[in-house]
Design a protein around this motif. Structure first.
Motif, mmCIF file in Angstrom:
data_model
loop_
_atom_site.group_PDB
_atom_site.id
_atom_site.type_symbol
_atom_site.label_atom_id
_atom_site.label_comp_id
_atom_site.label_asym_id
_atom_site.label_seq_id
_atom_site.Cartn_x
_atom_site.Cartn_y
_atom_site.Cartn_z
ATOM 1 N N GLU A 62 47.850 44.187 32.236
ATOM 2 C CA GLU A 62 47.246 42.860 32.251
ATOM 3 C C GLU A 62 47.226 42.240 33.646
ATOM 4 O O GLU A 62 46.295 41.533 34.027
ATOM 5 N N TYR A 63 48.290 42.528 34.415
ATOM 6 C CA TYR A 63 48.399 41.955 35.752
ATOM 7 C C TYR A 63 47.260 42.447 36.655
ATOM 8 O O TYR A 63 46.724 41.692 37.459
ATOM 9 N N CYS A 64 46.892 43.732 36.504
ATOM 10 C CA CYS A 64 45.795 44.275 37.320
ATOM 11 C C CYS A 64 44.489 43.535 37.019
ATOM 12 O O CYS A 64 43.685 43.280 37.915
ATOM 13 N N VAL A 65 44.298 43.186 35.744
ATOM 14 C CA VAL A 65 43.100 42.433 35.366
ATOM 15 C C VAL A 65 43.115 41.064 36.046
ATOM 16 O O VAL A 65 42.116 40.617 36.620
ATOM 17 N N GLU A 66 44.285 40.414 36.026
ATOM 18 C CA GLU A 66 44.395 39.099 36.675
ATOM 19 C C GLU A 66 44.118 39.193 38.164
ATOM 20 O O GLU A 66 43.471 38.318 38.749
ATOM 21 N N GLN A 67 44.613 40.269 38.778
ATOM 22 C CA GLN A 67 44.396 40.464 40.212
ATOM 23 C C GLN A 67 42.898 40.597 40.525
ATOM 24 O O GLN A 67 42.411 40.076 41.519
ATOM 25 N N ALA A 68 42.181 41.316 39.658
ATOM 26 C CA ALA A 68 40.737 41.492 39.864
ATOM 27 C C ALA A 68 40.015 40.156 39.704
ATOM 28 O O ALA A 68 39.112 39.820 40.483
ATOM 29 N N VAL A 69 40.417 39.382 38.700
ATOM 30 C CA VAL A 69 39.797 38.066 38.483
ATOM 31 C C VAL A 69 40.073 37.160 39.683
ATOM 32 O O VAL A 69 39.181 36.476 40.199
ATOM 33 N N LYS A 70 41.322 37.184 40.142
ATOM 34 C CA LYS A 70 41.723 36.378 41.289
ATOM 35 C C LYS A 70 40.852 36.714 42.510
ATOM 36 O O LYS A 70 40.379 35.828 43.225
ATOM 37 N N THR A 71 40.645 38.019 42.713
ATOM 38 C CA THR A 71 39.815 38.455 43.837
ATOM 39 C C THR A 71 38.386 37.950 43.670
ATOM 40 O O THR A 71 37.767 37.459 44.613
ATOM 41 N N GLY A 72 37.860 38.055 42.451
ATOM 42 C CA GLY A 72 36.507 37.569 42.180
ATOM 43 C C GLY A 72 36.380 36.091 42.503
ATOM 44 O O GLY A 72 35.413 35.655 43.138
ATOM 45 N N LEU A 73 37.391 35.315 42.116
ATOM 46 C CA LEU A 73 37.352 33.878 42.397
ATOM 47 C C LEU A 73 37.422 33.630 43.904
ATOM 48 O O LEU A 73 36.752 32.739 44.427
ATOM 49 N N GLY A 74 38.230 34.441 44.598
ATOM 50 C CA GLY A 74 38.352 34.305 46.051
ATOM 51 C C GLY A 74 37.052 34.642 46.767
ATOM 52 O O GLY A 74 36.795 34.164 47.865
ATOM 53 N N LEU A 75 36.214 35.480 46.134
ATOM 54 C CA LEU A 75 34.912 35.836 46.709
ATOM 55 C C LEU A 75 33.825 34.891 46.191
ATOM 56 O O LEU A 75 32.645 35.156 46.332
ATOM 57 N N LYS A 76 34.260 33.796 45.580
ATOM 58 C CA LYS A 76 33.353 32.782 45.018
ATOM 59 C C LYS A 76 32.301 33.438 44.123
ATOM 60 O O LYS A 76 31.112 33.134 44.198
ATOM 61 N N ALA A 77 32.783 34.356 43.293
ATOM 62 C CA ALA A 77 31.860 35.146 42.479
ATOM 63 C C ALA A 77 31.967 34.765 41.003
ATOM 64 O O ALA A 77 32.933 34.144 40.562
ATOM 65 N N LYS A 78 30.955 35.187 40.266
ATOM 66 C CA LYS A 78 30.898 34.932 38.832
ATOM 67 C C LYS A 78 31.885 35.855 38.119
ATOM 68 O O LYS A 78 31.896 37.067 38.366
ATOM 69 N N ILE A 79 32.724 35.320 37.251
ATOM 70 C CA ILE A 79 33.642 36.141 36.464
ATOM 71 C C ILE A 79 32.987 36.427 35.120
ATOM 72 O O ILE A 79 32.562 35.496 34.426
ATOM 73 N N ASN A 80 32.867 37.695 34.776
ATOM 74 C CA ASN A 80 32.266 38.051 33.492
ATOM 75 C C ASN A 80 33.355 38.112 32.417
ATOM 76 O O ASN A 80 34.272 38.934 32.506
ATOM 77 N N LEU A 81 33.254 37.235 31.436
ATOM 78 C CA LEU A 81 34.297 37.161 30.406
ATOM 79 C C LEU A 81 34.286 38.400 29.511
ATOM 80 O O LEU A 81 35.226 38.661 28.789
ATOM 81 N N HIS A 82 33.194 39.147 29.564
ATOM 82 C CA HIS A 82 33.074 40.367 28.770
ATOM 83 C C HIS A 82 32.711 41.495 29.724
ATOM 84 O O HIS A 82 31.687 41.437 30.404
ATOM 85 N N SER A 83 33.599 42.494 29.844
ATOM 86 C CA SER A 83 33.261 43.635 30.685
ATOM 87 C C SER A 83 33.690 44.917 29.979
ATOM 88 O O SER A 83 34.481 44.882 29.041
ATOM 89 N N VAL A 84 33.145 46.038 30.444
ATOM 90 C CA VAL A 84 33.306 47.291 29.710
ATOM 91 C C VAL A 84 33.753 48.419 30.641
ATOM 92 O O VAL A 84 33.195 48.593 31.731
ATOM 93 N N PHE A 85 34.777 49.150 30.212
ATOM 94 C CA PHE A 85 35.201 50.344 30.949
ATOM 95 C C PHE A 85 34.396 51.554 30.474
ATOM 96 O O PHE A 85 34.229 51.763 29.277
#
Lengths: 485, 103
Positions: A62-85
């Protein structure tokens, strides 16, 4: 200041896009509980999941997911609430699963923007296309044995973020500044340590050229796995020139993957693997879609630290620094923190000059990072205080600083031990001034007859006589008074 | 949709399965039949229907960021052919080895 390659047929423009692979800072891997630390013995940080043993199921960290979201926010980017592996299928000896778990059609982060500070003081907006999470592969060692390749799976399954830029970069220099900026943002966020030597960050560089003024994109080549800012810039330069030469010789550029050889200063095609690019992505049946709640994203947004752009703006408005100085100070969070501690309640511009001048110079010479500085920020602040209250002169302060850097001692202690306090007693200075004038009647006449420059010689003599301890301004004033200069 | 011989050959190469040339015709018939059977699903009108990703409406289990595994290189290498011990000895781990990959 556009970067153009002049060819026989005219000028050519370079179009560059970067795919940056950044290792997510975490204790455990993306889908297993094995450790991620660098430098462990081979295969000692491998779980049965990472080794792709039959029947193993990946469970997301779960922490890795948070880290990716955090990075997305830092890049002023859109966070997709639904994503697929999805599974990216290819065969290689260090990829035991036969596929890499990655994201393809639906990444966790969408479009964003990064602002570059150009050396001329201008800014450039570079678009982010997407950021997705994926697993790293293992490591192949080809040089350990004449007949065999050794495989270490410690990296297998470590969480990576791939940050894909839009093809907005137009010169090797811009690409270098972009890479540094991304690195700076990730380090501020604490989502990647940015250590390119250890492979925590590496870039694939997409390059194409087109006649200047044209809007059409031509065929691009991809230079894989470039692991330093300098190499990224060199690789672009060489690849762009190669493409221009190819077009001008009447040839074509083939879409292919190339390697940069820093020793030979050239790019060359990787051995063509038949069907290598047919990855046959499909959603991983072991994993459900990754669904985030708005509250989670908001919680992470609130936890974001002050990022370099905001910090820079604050340094300019609160401390009155120039945009350039502020940019230099905020590039590394450690430097910015150091500066703020040293500048607190003091002359901020002076503090900035000491940090970017004397301190950087000394650190550079000693090959040390700012976190290892023998002079802590409070001590540098103390030195500034000694100058502010006239205990020592600015000239003396440089010697005290060198001593501080050498010994790690407190500035006040050094000044007291060595008796370096500035002489500010008018009577004492006056006596020396009078003596020097009396001993040098010729030079004194010279000044009196209007040679203003000669007064500098007297200042030097007085400073010498007082071992540099006399307050230079007072010396100057007294000399002018006595010699009428 | 039916698969021709060339497509079947390509699929086999991608999957690293060696298929003798004389088996390609038979396989293309069989694979085409399978695809034709699955393609019957296209007859259903799915306009506006969300893709169903699981038959069970469940939360996806997630892990905390804790080290709970590793430190067992000998288990990991137990089935490997021709493993190479690390210079540090047994506890320092060891490598899988494969015939030399030249890039």
């Amino acid at each position: 200041m556009s970067y153009l390659i002049s060819g026989e047929s005219g000028d050519w423009e370079v179009v560059i896009g970067l795919e940056i692979h950044a290792q997510i800072v975490s204790q455990a891997k993306l889908f297993s509980g094995a450790a991620t630390a660098f430098g462990a013995g081979p295969n000692t940080q491998v779980s049965l999941v990472d080794a792709a043993m039959p029947g193993m199921l990946p469970v997301i960290n779960e922490y890795c997911v948070e880290q990716a979201v955090k990075t997305g926010l830092g890049l002023k980017a859109k966070i997709n609430l639904h994503s697929v592996f999805e599974r990216k299928n290819y065969f290689y000896a260090d990829l035991p699963q036969g596929y890499q778990i990655s994201q393809y059609a639906e990444p966790i982060v969408g479009e964003g923007t990064v602002v570059l500070d150009m050396p001329d003081g201008e800014t450039r907006d570079i678009g982010i296309e997407r950021l997705h999470m994926e697993q790293d592969a293992g490591k192949s060692l080809h040089d350990q044995d004449p007949k065999r390749t050794f495989i270490d799976l410690n990296r297998s399954g470590v969480a990576l973020m791939e940050i894909v830029s839009k093809p907005d970069l137009r010169s090797p220099e811009e690409a270098g500044i972009y890479l540094r900026k991304i690195r700076s943002i990730l380090r501020y966020l604490g989502t990647c340590d940015g250590n390119m030597e250890q492979g925590s960050m590496r870039a694939d560089v997409n390059v194409s050229v087109r006649p200047a003024g044209s809007d059409a994109l031509r065929t691009r080549t991809e230079i894989k796995n470039v692991n330093s800012v300098r190499f990224v810039m060199q690789a672009i330069e060489h690849e762009a020139e190669r493409q221009v030469e190819a077009y001008e010789a009447g040839g074509e550029v083939v879409q292919e993957t190339r390697l940069f050889d820093a020793a030979k200063n050239e790019t060359r095609p990787m051995r063509a693997k038949e069907y290598a690019h047919d990855y046959r992505y499909f959603p991983d049946p072991d994993l459900l879609p990754l669904v985030l709640a708005d509250e989670d994203v908001e919680r992470i947004r609130k936890s974001l630290p002050e990022l370099p752009d905001d910090k820079k703006a604050r340094f300019v408005s609160d401390y009155g620094l120039s945009a350039y100085d502020a940019g230099v100070l905020v590039a590394e969070r450690e430097t910015a923190d150091y500066f703020e501690t040293a500048a607190k309640g003091r002359d901020a511009k002076q503090a900035a000059n000491w940090v970017t001048g004397n301190l950087f110079g000394a650190l550079n010479k000693a090959g040390k990072a700012i976190a290892e500085s023998p002079v802590p920020p409070g001590a540098l602040g103390g030195l500034l205080d000694l100058m502010a209250d006239d205990t020592i002169s600015g000239r003396m302060a440089k010697d005290v600083f060198d001593e501080m850097f050498e010994t790690g001692k407190d500035p006040a202690a050094i000044v007291a031990d060595k008796g370096l306090e500035q002489i500010t007693d008018t009577g004492e200075i006056e006596a020396v001034v009078a003596r020097i004038i009396a001993e040098n009647p010729d030079q004194a006449d010279d000044v009196r007859s209007g040679n203003d420059k000669a007064i500098g010689w007297f200042v030097g003599q007085v400073m010498k006589a007082t071992q540099g301890k006399a307050n230079p301004k007072m010396v100057n004033d007294l000399l002018r008074e006595k010699l009428g200069g | 949709m039916s698969l021709d011989k060339d497509t079947v050959r390509k699929i086999a190469i991608l999957a690293r399965i060696r298929v003798p040339a004389d088996a390609l015709d038979g396989l293309s018939v069989e694979l085409s039949n399978i695809i034709g059977w699955v393609e019957q699903l296209n007859e259903v009108d799915t306009e506006g229907v969300e893709p169903m990703t699981s038959v069970a409406d469940m939360d996806w289990p997630r892990r905390d960021d804790e080290i709970t595994d590793g430190g067992r290189a000998q288990d990991i290498l137990a089935n490997a052919t021709d493993p190479e011990p690390a210079p540090g000895g047994k506890d320092g781990g060891g490598f899988f080895t494969v015939p030399k990959v030249v890039e």
